[in-house]
Write an enzyme that holds these catalytic residues in place. Structure first.
Site: not given
Lengths: 319, 319
Positions: A54, A302
């Site tokens: 992110k 991720s």
């Protein structure tokens, strides 16, 4: 709908991020290849400074504003998760004040991590939507960074694809879908660079806004969501990310929580790394549908911000 | 004693390995820096293809022989651990047959991993020394790769230092000591490149051949060793590695098993990676003696091949 994200923007985001984020490693995994029956490369976004991809989108958004000459003094976001952490980190790097709005029942460990990045944490409202409304009402002048429905956030997430293409050779990629920012940005960059690339989205069955929106032919917001993957739990994708998914995604795989626990366990036993539930969704998608893979697959770990409780649960499971 | 390992050999080993082993990542760790009170960089040797640094030395040894025009058909080693795995892997890459001799009570999981690399495993003798003697007696013609007492194995391990120097800026490095090959090779390369570098050895109190040899002024072999770190448990360093340690090591830190468990636990909670006990020794050394660090430290997570039992134990500990 026309789309306001382009490959040129992803390439500009890559240039903006170059001085801030070193590439994360991508390695061939012998053991996951054995398990899946196809060659598997793994991209380790858990080595980002906030331990999640992110940070690409948040930093790209703020660096693009600065490049345009917009002089912000404060930044606002609404998220108790990795996006909140990403905005807090990005603001600190750029010397801006950050206010991160979180629901009152937000996870204490994640709130502490956001505070540690130097951000002010405002706990208000009973859910993300209420925290978001408070953030916008109380900071009308501040730069607001949306977790996914923003062209430069999406372009920033797309830099993951350019990086991976320079690191390994594969023709199928599995991308987790929450709000659809990573799928949109990375899907775009993969497909525009390599039209033969197969882009597989991976969505939770308990938070399947993208699947329902595709089936209905229009944006569908869920009444409620239910998944252990808090990183994949927005009630709805956006028109923008839905458009990108329609254009760049070839397949969508739906998963249950048990698939994530199994993939997290395999990450630990085979790859020796700890992910949070959403961080293992890409791998779980591959393990559910190895038949979708052509020559070789890329999976993205991720995010690594598992809570101590999740680690305990993980290790008590008999899978 | 004169020394038959040089910086030029480490540089040649680096060139030999360039096509085989991509660099392993080195990242700054905010959380370990907070814990240690000094800036800490972490080098992740757990991303080597066998999940341990040992592959550097084994491949360098065999590639150097091939470069010299020596045409081996078979390779022999005596080790049930990462060195056995490293030689099996290197032999397979070079198209050679490998016979790995292990004691009869060797860990079944590690034996299976060596077999999976395509090597013949010969279980014989009650300990490493007896397995080694059988290997030498039964394969007098084969190339024998010693786990540490070999100039090209040491030069291969030294490539870790050249790689780290190109990746991060630090002035103190913690290196685990078993037979002393990594300390010797990497210590040499660090010091010859950066004479101001502080090289700190980290040895187990239950297998402290180096500490005793330094104190006695001559090579001391232990009657028996006792440590959970099987990667750091030879009964003796060698004259060659003792000479290198005398020349290139500034400090030696001694650790107990509890220090390793604590460091393994921190690797998992802070760095999100799983190491084997010996793989966390460098970090444990830093945590024991952060006062030895000048401007910034490098720690090496040197191996990730924890057994399932070790993972279970790790997570049941209250630290």
């Amino acid at each position: 709908m026309t789309c306001d994200v382009t490959l040129a923007m992803v390439e500009e985001a890559k240039a903006l991020l170059a001085a801030e984020l070193p590439p994360t490693p991508t390695f061939f995994s012998p053991s996951l290849s054995r398990l899946a029956g196809v060659p598997v490369y793994v991209k380790y976004e858990i080595f980002q400074p906030i331990r999640a991809f992110k940070v690409r989108g948040a930093l790209a958004h703020l660096l693009h504003r600065a490049r345009q000459g917009i002089r912000d003094r404060a930044v606002v976001a609404a998220s108790a998760g990795n996006h909140g952490l990403a905005v807090a980190y990005a603001a600190r790097r750029l010397g801006l004040r950050a206010a991160i709005y979180v629901p009152k029942d937000a996870n204490a460990a994640k709130v502490a991590a956001i505070r540690w990045e130097g951000a002010e944490v405002v706990a208000t409202g009973s859910d993300f939507q209420e925290a978001l409304q408070a953030a916008l009402a109380e900071h009308p002048q501040a730069a607001f960074v949306h977790p996914f429905d923003d062209p430069w956030v999406i372009a920033g997430q797309g830099t993951l694809a350019l990086e991976a293409l320079s690191q390994a050779s594969f023709d199928t990629v599995f991308l987790a879908v929450g709000g659809g920012g990573l799928l949109g940005g990375a899907g775009l960059a993969f497909k525009e660079h390599e039209p033969q690339m197969r882009v597989v989205g991976v969505e939770m069955r308990g938070a399947d806004s993208l699947a329902r929106s595709l089936a209905a032919g229009r944006l569908v917001a869920l009444e409620r969501v239910s998944t252990i993957a808090d990183g994949l739990a927005p009630r709805s994708v956006s028109e923008r990310t839905l458009t990108l998914a329609r254009r760049y995604m070839d397949e969508l795989v739906l998963l249950d929580d048990a698939d994530l626990w199994r993939a997290m366990r395999l990450c630990l036993s085979e790859e020796r790394v700890l992910t949070e539930p959403s961080g293992a969704a890409s791998l779980a998608g591959l393990l559910a549908r190895p038949d979708l893979v052509g020559r070789a697959a890329l999976v993205v770990l991720s995010g690594g911000n598992a809570t101590p409780q999740q680690l305990s649960t993980l290790l008590s499971l008999r899978l």
